[in-house]
Design a protein around this motif. Sequence first.
Motif, PDB file in Angstrom:
ATOM      1  N   ASP A  96       0.807  -1.216   0.000  1.00  0.00           N
ATOM      2  CA  ASP A  96       0.000   0.000   0.000  1.00  0.00           C
ATOM      3  C   ASP A  96       0.842   1.269   0.000  1.00  0.00           C
ATOM      4  O   ASP A  96       0.494   2.266  -0.641  1.00  0.00           O
ATOM      5  CB  ASP A  96      -0.947   0.014   1.206  1.00  0.00           C
ATOM      6  N   GLN A  97       1.952   1.246   0.716  1.00  0.00           N
ATOM      7  CA  GLN A  97       2.813   2.419   0.798  1.00  0.00           C
ATOM      8  C   GLN A  97       3.426   2.748  -0.556  1.00  0.00           C
ATOM      9  O   GLN A  97       3.596   3.918  -0.911  1.00  0.00           O
ATOM     10  CB  GLN A  97       3.911   2.202   1.840  1.00  0.00           C
ATOM     11  N   ASP A  98       3.762   1.706  -1.339  1.00  0.00           N
ATOM     12  CA  ASP A  98       4.329   1.936  -2.666  1.00  0.00           C
ATOM     13  C   ASP A  98       3.340   2.703  -3.546  1.00  0.00           C
ATOM     14  O   ASP A  98       3.723   3.615  -4.278  1.00  0.00           O
ATOM     15  CB  ASP A  98       4.689   0.604  -3.335  1.00  0.00           C
ATOM     16  N   ALA A 115       0.919   4.658  -2.506  1.00  0.00           N
ATOM     17  CA  ALA A 115       0.780   6.011  -1.955  1.00  0.00           C
ATOM     18  C   ALA A 115       1.980   6.869  -2.341  1.00  0.00           C
ATOM     19  O   ALA A 115       1.846   8.058  -2.636  1.00  0.00           O
ATOM     20  CB  ALA A 115       0.628   5.956  -0.443  1.00  0.00           C
ATOM     21  N   ASP A 116       3.183   6.264  -2.349  1.00  0.00           N
ATOM     22  CA  ASP A 116       4.405   6.998  -2.678  1.00  0.00           C
ATOM     23  C   ASP A 116       4.441   7.436  -4.140  1.00  0.00           C
ATOM     24  O   ASP A 116       5.133   8.400  -4.495  1.00  0.00           O
ATOM     25  CB  ASP A 116       5.639   6.143  -2.389  1.00  0.00           C
ATOM     26  N   ALA A 117       3.688   6.738  -5.011  1.00  0.00           N
ATOM     27  CA  ALA A 117       3.701   7.059  -6.441  1.00  0.00           C
ATOM     28  C   ALA A 117       3.160   8.460  -6.695  1.00  0.00           C
ATOM     29  O   ALA A 117       3.602   9.143  -7.618  1.00  0.00           O
ATOM     30  CB  ALA A 117       2.884   6.035  -7.223  1.00  0.00           C
ATOM     31  N   SER A 164      -5.949   3.009  -5.657  1.00  0.00           N
ATOM     32  CA  SER A 164      -4.600   2.791  -6.203  1.00  0.00           C
ATOM     33  C   SER A 164      -4.498   3.066  -7.703  1.00  0.00           C
ATOM     34  O   SER A 164      -3.574   2.599  -8.368  1.00  0.00           O
ATOM     35  CB  SER A 164      -4.130   1.349  -5.923  1.00  0.00           C
ATOM     36  N   SER A 177      -3.227  11.443  -3.543  1.00  0.00           N
ATOM     37  CA  SER A 177      -3.964  10.400  -2.844  1.00  0.00           C
ATOM     38  C   SER A 177      -5.138  10.942  -2.049  1.00  0.00           C
ATOM     39  O   SER A 177      -6.122  10.240  -1.832  1.00  0.00           O
ATOM     40  CB  SER A 177      -3.027   9.625  -1.903  1.00  0.00           C
ATOM     41  N   PRO A 185       1.854  10.950  -3.694  1.00  0.00           N
ATOM     42  CA  PRO A 185       1.314  11.264  -2.366  1.00  0.00           C
ATOM     43  C   PRO A 185       0.375  12.460  -2.349  1.00  0.00           C
ATOM     44  O   PRO A 185      -0.607  12.473  -1.614  1.00  0.00           O
ATOM     45  CB  PRO A 185       2.580  11.536  -1.536  1.00  0.00           C
ATOM     46  N   GLU A 186       0.649  13.474  -3.193  1.00  0.00           N
ATOM     47  CA  GLU A 186      -0.185  14.673  -3.178  1.00  0.00           C
ATOM     48  C   GLU A 186      -1.548  14.437  -3.829  1.00  0.00           C
ATOM     49  O   GLU A 186      -2.478  15.201  -3.623  1.00  0.00           O
ATOM     50  CB  GLU A 186       0.531  15.840  -3.880  1.00  0.00           C
TER      51      GLU A 186
END
Length: 255
Positions: free
Chosen positions: A75-77, A79-81, A143, A86, A83-84
């Motif tokens: 999930d973090q990957d 979100a990192d793609a 996602s 999401s 972040p602004e």
Amino acid sequence: MRSIWKGSLGFGLVSIPVKLFSAVQKSSLDFDMLDGRDHSRIRFQRINEQTREEVPYDKIVKGYKLDDDYVIMNDQDFADAAPEKSKVIEIESFVDMAEVDPMFYETSYYTEPDTKTNKAYALLIQALTQSKKAGLARFVLRSTESLCIVHPVKNVLVVTTIRFGQEIRSTEDLNLPDKIEVSKKELDMGMTLITQYAEKFDVSKFKDEYSSQLLQIIKDKSKGKRATVKKLKPQAKTSSDDLYEKLMQSLKKGA
């Protein structure tokens, strides 16, 4: 209704905390797959193709195949793609809705402001209504980055996701006819036919008649009855292959 997304809707330096709710629902009937021998429900299992054993849901991960191997994502990957994106539906520009080809439309969501007295929410509705514009924005949902338009429907701001340009296939592979000449007389008749059948768009006039008829058949069958099905009336065929003549008969039929 339960919200499916929570974040903010932004335009310029204004940020409106909102929740998204699905604005659409299926009208078709849901059918279960059954074993024809005893009518037991058929369940689908998540099977490991190597061991042939069922995999617990909490052991399933997402992977992307790269160079004959899988890169495991969490999930973090995702979100990192971006972040602004999401948690923000950021309006990047304003466009005429009439310029958005219906081929691009996907699905719609209602927005609900965090407070009923949010003046920015009311302002955006009134400004979009008066200008007859819609906001063009991007955000991340489940996602996946979505392109969307933000537009008012009565007193609600609606977010309608639309497809990206690269998702629309080219027409180059279609076997289309060469340019065909249409006479002025035929074109004038076609325009007259369109004018005769033109009316204000009212979607409430149209119902999912197939699902309603199917549900009635199900209810009748549960009582051991056979449903009475209306027979289709055959379309009257014109005796002529002449396009102008067919248009003329269409006008008479609609009169």
